[in-house]
Scaffold this active site. Structure first.
Site, short mmCIF file in Angstrom:
data_model
loop_
_atom_site.label_atom_id
_atom_site.label_comp_id
_atom_site.label_asym_id
_atom_site.label_seq_id
_atom_site.Cartn_x
_atom_site.Cartn_y
_atom_site.Cartn_z
N GLU A 231 81.55 66.59 -6.76
CA GLU A 231 80.52 67.25 -5.94
C GLU A 231 81.08 67.57 -4.57
OE1 GLU A 231 76.75 65.22 -5.44
OE2 GLU A 231 76.70 64.65 -7.57
N GLU B 143 77.47 57.88 -8.13
CA GLU B 143 77.24 57.31 -6.80
C GLU B 143 76.49 55.97 -6.84
OE1 GLU B 143 75.34 60.35 -4.45
OE2 GLU B 143 77.03 61.72 -4.60
#
Ligand code: IFM
Length: 441
Positions: free
Chosen positions: A346, A161
């Protein structure tokens, strides 16, 4: 999911579970410093103990095995494995060798992320991700650790991320290192992505059999008033600054101009050749998805986020919207001709889970996961090449600025006793995987 080789897994990250922040020569990271500063993390929580995974790793690997998953996604702590002199710290490296070997013995595939937000503090002291040199330090770390762990890892993901590292860490200030420069996010993001690209040749040369990729967070923007052209534009711009900013750089080798129209004067310094390095081909793209955001037009800033009442939300306040997951995945396939195979690295949710009579009845999470599995299945049916799905997270853990209050685990952690208790979602996932292992009847 109909593919027999579809991977099911669970995910964690080093700083969120390991604790032992001073063991075996580990150096301080930006999250140690940030959490130690009062007011930064809810209830003053730190990563000092976390889930004590650094000492309980063998039991935790057995726990992972007991779920019946195919794969485990973990991260390697840069400050644990590289010393101040830039050389490997063998005691830190040995920890990951032990974990990876025990996973391999159980037949569990190993997805290792090199950077899940724990930048060594000494690099932040020299400018962190605002300093171009950090990209080269990252590539050097990737080179050394991939040599040391050669053959032990199924796949390497460079960054987790990068949007969060750059925007939350350097402009918003709600993540480490807690800097708040309006222009910083773009420059930090550029250096993060550059580090990702610079690391590729070494990963390929040192560990040719392992796959290589990166993990990005994505989100859906919905207009508050679907009949308002201005709100629809607000939702589009929201997705441009969250999704396209990173994905266009990785997959098209360019930054979308709208990002800099939204934030004039924030263009990063890009040197010749950088975008070619950033957009080197990937074996897989890791996608992290959690929720949908609702946007209203704001003439000054492009959009503001609003929270319409009456929608299902999680403990984080995030709106549950599995349909948006399908829409995003299908949209990426349309936008990027060269979209690599996707792994959902995720997906999951936080709830205020309690152990009652030895049980954790996390019914919202059970439903959330089922609906999101179905959303990914719908994307696959629509032709998107999704190869696997990792639930976030194996354990309740240190949820960054929210500390230990927000619980994302399939497994409950009592932070006083460190007792792990499988929640109903974990048992449901276990049953689902056991059923799949038995095969079609
Ligand atoms: O806990 C985080 C993780 O570290 C990165 N992705 C989002 C999760 C939930 O906020």
């Amino acid at each position: 999911m109909s593919r027999p080789d579809f991977l099911w897994g669970v995910a964690t990250a080093a700083f969120q579970i390991e604790g032992a922040t001073q063991a075996d020569g580990r150096l301080p990271s930006i999250w140690d410093t940030y959490a130690a500063t009062p007011g930064n993390v809810l209830n003053g929580d730190t990563g000092d103990r976390a889930c004590e995974h650094y000492h309980r790793w063998a039991d935790d690997v057995d726990l992972i095995g007991s779920l019946g998953v195919d794969a485990y996604r973990l991260s390697i702590a840069w400050p644990r494995v590289i010393g101040l002199d830039g050389e490997l710290n063998s005691r830190g490296v040995d920890f990951y060798k032990r974990v990876l070997d025990r996973l391999a013995d159980k037949g569990i595939q190993r997805y290792a992320t090199l950077y899940h937000w724990d930048l060594p503090q000494h690099l932040e002291d020299r400018g962190g991700w605002l300093n171009r040199d950090t990209a080269y330090r990252f590539a050097d770390y990737a080179d050394k650790i991939s040599r040391a762990l050669e053959g032990r890892v199924t796949a390497w993901a460079t960054l987790n991320e990068p949007w969060c590292s750059a925007y939350l860490g350097y402009t918003h200030g709600r993540h480490a290192p807690g800097r708040r420069g309006p222009r910083y996010a773009a420059q930090a993001l550029h250096h993060l992505l550059l580090g990702h690209g610079l690391a590729q040749p070494a990963l390929q040369a040192n560990d040719a059999k392992a796959q290589r990729g990166i993990v990005v967070n994505i989100g859906r923007g919905a207009p508050e008033d679907p009949n308002s052209a201005a709100d629809r534009e607000a939702a589009r711009l929201f997705e441009v600054q969250l999704n396209d900013w990173v994905l266009d750089a990785l997959l098209k080798g360019e930054y979308p101009e709208d990002v800099f129209r939204l934030r004039p004067g924030t263009e990063p310094l890009v040197l010749e050749g950088d975008m070619d390095v950033i957009s080197r081909p990937l074996d897989f793209l890791g996608i992290n998805y959690y929720y949908r955001s609702t946007l209203r037009s704001d003439d000054g800033h492009g959009y503001v986020e609003v929270q319409p009442p009456g929608r299902e939300r999680t403990q984080m306040g995030w709106e549950v919207c599995p349909e948006a997951f399908t829409e995003l995945l299908v949209g990426f396939r349309e936008r990027y001709a060269n979209l690599p195979p996707i792994l959902i690295t995720e997906n999951g949710m936080a709830s205020a889970d309690l152990v009652v009579d030895g049980q954790v009845a996390d019914t919202q999470r059970c439903a959330y996961l089922q609906r999101h599995f179905a959303a990914v299945h719908a994307a696959i049916e629509a032709g998107v090449d999704v190869r696997g799905y990792f639930v976030w997270s194996l354990l309740d853990n240190f949820e960054w600025a929210y500390g230990y209050e927000r619980r994302f685990g399939l497994v409950h952690v009592d932070y006083d006793t460190q007792v792990r208790t499988l929640k109903h979602s974990a048992k449901g996932f276990q049953a689902f995987l056991a059923e799949r292992a038995r095969g079609p009847r």
